[in-house]
Design an enzyme around this catalytic site. Structure first.
Site, short mmCIF file in Angstrom:
data_model
loop_
_atom_site.label_atom_id
_atom_site.label_comp_id
_atom_site.label_asym_id
_atom_site.label_seq_id
_atom_site.Cartn_x
_atom_site.Cartn_y
_atom_site.Cartn_z
N LYS A 140 29.04 76.32 54.19
CA LYS A 140 27.99 75.65 54.98
C LYS A 140 27.02 74.86 54.11
O LYS A 140 26.54 73.81 54.54
CB LYS A 140 27.24 76.65 55.86
CG LYS A 140 26.64 77.84 55.15
CD LYS A 140 26.03 78.80 56.17
CE LYS A 140 25.60 80.10 55.50
NZ LYS A 140 26.76 80.95 55.13
N THR A 141 26.73 75.33 52.91
CA THR A 141 25.80 74.58 52.05
C THR A 141 26.39 73.22 51.68
O THR A 141 25.73 72.19 51.80
CB THR A 141 25.48 75.38 50.78
OG1 THR A 141 24.84 76.61 51.15
CG2 THR A 141 24.55 74.60 49.86
N GLU A 174 21.10 73.82 57.32
CA GLU A 174 22.04 74.90 57.07
C GLU A 174 21.60 76.10 57.91
O GLU A 174 20.45 76.51 57.86
CB GLU A 174 22.06 75.27 55.58
CG GLU A 174 23.00 76.39 55.26
CD GLU A 174 23.09 76.69 53.77
OE1 GLU A 174 23.62 77.75 53.41
OE2 GLU A 174 22.62 75.86 52.97
#
Length: 467
Positions: free
Chosen positions: A119-120, A163
């Site tokens: 996700k980052t 995020e």
């Protein structure tokens, strides 16, 4: 639902040096909120915030609250923290970090990126592509992004890219217009208890979308695909659900061709000029592309072309340097799937060279749950050294040590001390090899020490002629 930014008044951040906390603080400062904050250590990001106008203190003390009207804390801050105790005694509004971020995002078109892994990087790619397509989003990311220069910013448009952290289910506090779910696997069982509860939380996250929203899910991942299929079955075509990946039924299909990766969707086909290695990063790019192009209307050619200059997120297969022909990388991987992906990327970069890994397990609970899977993932390396567990927010669990991992690895894989591990790997590495530090703890600090050791007399990184 939630609190509007204008209602917060003066905001104090407990643990402001954390990458996620500092991101929210940075956005609030940029939006005119009076911000103060404290942390146990004096970290570089705190000096950045001070230069922007925040009042920053080193060390936790009730007196740091001064005139604060709202106090923000993350899950890692313990209830007995003196600043939290003081806030409650004074009857101040106390928000979780995610609630503060939700207030900062209110009124924006929010793209929220969630997933057990990736996700980052996917969030970073989305923000980068929006900028490349001429849209200037606000963003808040759980890592520093060298390409962006910061981990958060206030943009000129009404788009906010965030995020969305699932570790404590706080991602359920957001109200996105577009969601990306990169994958769903069992993790953070210290919070959820069971894998089924993890999947249920992602189902609830997908359920936050409005009828005009868009869910973008990775079709290559069984967990993410499951969320997408359940949403489609429950709601029909509203909100819209879109799959990305290499599968034939992907709405945005990743093509891994000899000439390089490309993306194909109903709007056409574009090359994907990635400068970060690994199939997992190509999938991350596909998800980000689908969200910004289909969900937010970014110009596809410009969005995709911008990735040629995207160098990745900090601690995501981050190049730390080279000494005597040996390259050193650092990766935040702390779940077996992430470790496998990091090693796949390392193999691709190393070519004929060997891969040496210095791994630090993160959390006692995670080590207990996944020790065998960590060992299997690490077995892809030529050499492994495993440090003691980084406890982070946890107290020790009796009987849970790094030996649970090294029991599945060759003898000598346990490293009783970081200096010893650094010395051993520096002595083993030769030109063309890669040394990779892996884990979500302070193992990241060992990259520079590895480079120093490689340059010293103990390293074997020199060429045959001694140059």
């Amino acid at each position: 639902m939630g609190t509007a930014l204008a209602e917060l008044g003066r905001v104090h951040f407990v643990g402001v040096g954390g990458v996620g906390m500092s991101a929210v603080a940075r956005v609030m400062v940029a939006r005119g909120v009076v911000v103060s904050g404290s942390d146990a250590k004096d970290l570089p990001v705190m000096r950045d915030l001070a230069r922007l106008g925040a009042r920053i203190a080193v060390g936790y003390d009730a007196r740091n609250l001064v005139d604060a009207e709202t106090v923000v804390a993350g899950s890692a801050i313990r209830p007995e923290n003196p600043e939290l105790v003081e806030a409650r005694a004074r009857g101040l509004r106390v928000l979780h970090r995610s609630e503060a971020l939700a207030a900062a995002m209110a009124g924006s078109r929010v793209l929220a990126v969630a997933g057990t892994h990736g996700k980052t990087t996917t969030t970073s790619m989305a923000a980068w592509m929006l900028r490349g397509a001429g849209l200037d989003p606000s963003f808040a990311i759980g890592a520093n992004i060298p390409a962006l220069g910061v981990n958060a910013a206030h943009g000129a448009t009404d788009i906010f890219v965030a995020e969305a952290d699932e570790s404590d289910a706080s991602f359920l506090n957001y109200r996105p217009l577009v969601e990306v779910i990169t994958n769903v696997e069992a993790d953070h069982l210290d919070h959820y208890g069971t894998a089924e509860a993890v999947h249920a939380a992602f189902d609830e996250f997908a359920g936050l979308l409005p009828s005009e929203g868009l869910l973008v899910a990775c079709g290559d991942d069984a967990g993410a695909r499951g969320v997408a299929e359940r949403r489609r079955a429950a709601l029909g075509g509203r909100p819209r659900v879109l799959l990305y990946g290499t599968s034939a039924d992907a709405d945005v299909r990743l093509l891994l061709e000899p000439s390089g990766p490309s993306l194909e969707w109903e709007g056409g086909k574009v090359p994907l000029p990635l400068s970060v290695p690994g199939t997992h990063n190509a999938l991350n790019a596909a998800g980000a592309f689908a969200a910004v192009v289909v969900g937010l209307g970014a110009q596809p050619e410009a969005a995709a072309a911008s990735l040629a200059t995207f160098s990745g997120a900090a601690r995501r297969f981050e190049f730390k340097g080279e000494a005597r022909g040996v390259r050193v990388y650092d990766d935040y991987a702390h779940h077996p799937t992430e470790v496998r992906a990091a090693l796949e990327a390392a193999r691709g970069v190393a070519g004929e060279g060997r891969v040496h890994v210095l791994f630090q397990p993160h959390l006692f609970s995670r080590t207990r749950e996944f020790a065998g899977q960590f060992a299997a993932a690490l077995s892809a390396a030529d050499t492994v050294r495993v440090l003691d567990i980084y406890p982070a927010r946890e107290d020790p669990i009796p009987g849970v040590t790094s030996q649970l991992v090294t029991d599945g690895l060759p003898a000598g894989s346990y490293a009783p001390s970081a200096p010893q591990a650094v010395a051993e790997l520096a002595a083993l590495a030769v030109p063309g090899d890669i040394v990779l530090t892996v884990g979500a703890g302070d193992v990241t600090a060992l990259g520079p020490l590895l480079l120093e050791a490689l340059e010293g007399p103990g390293g074997r990184g020199e060429s045959d002629n001694g140059a």
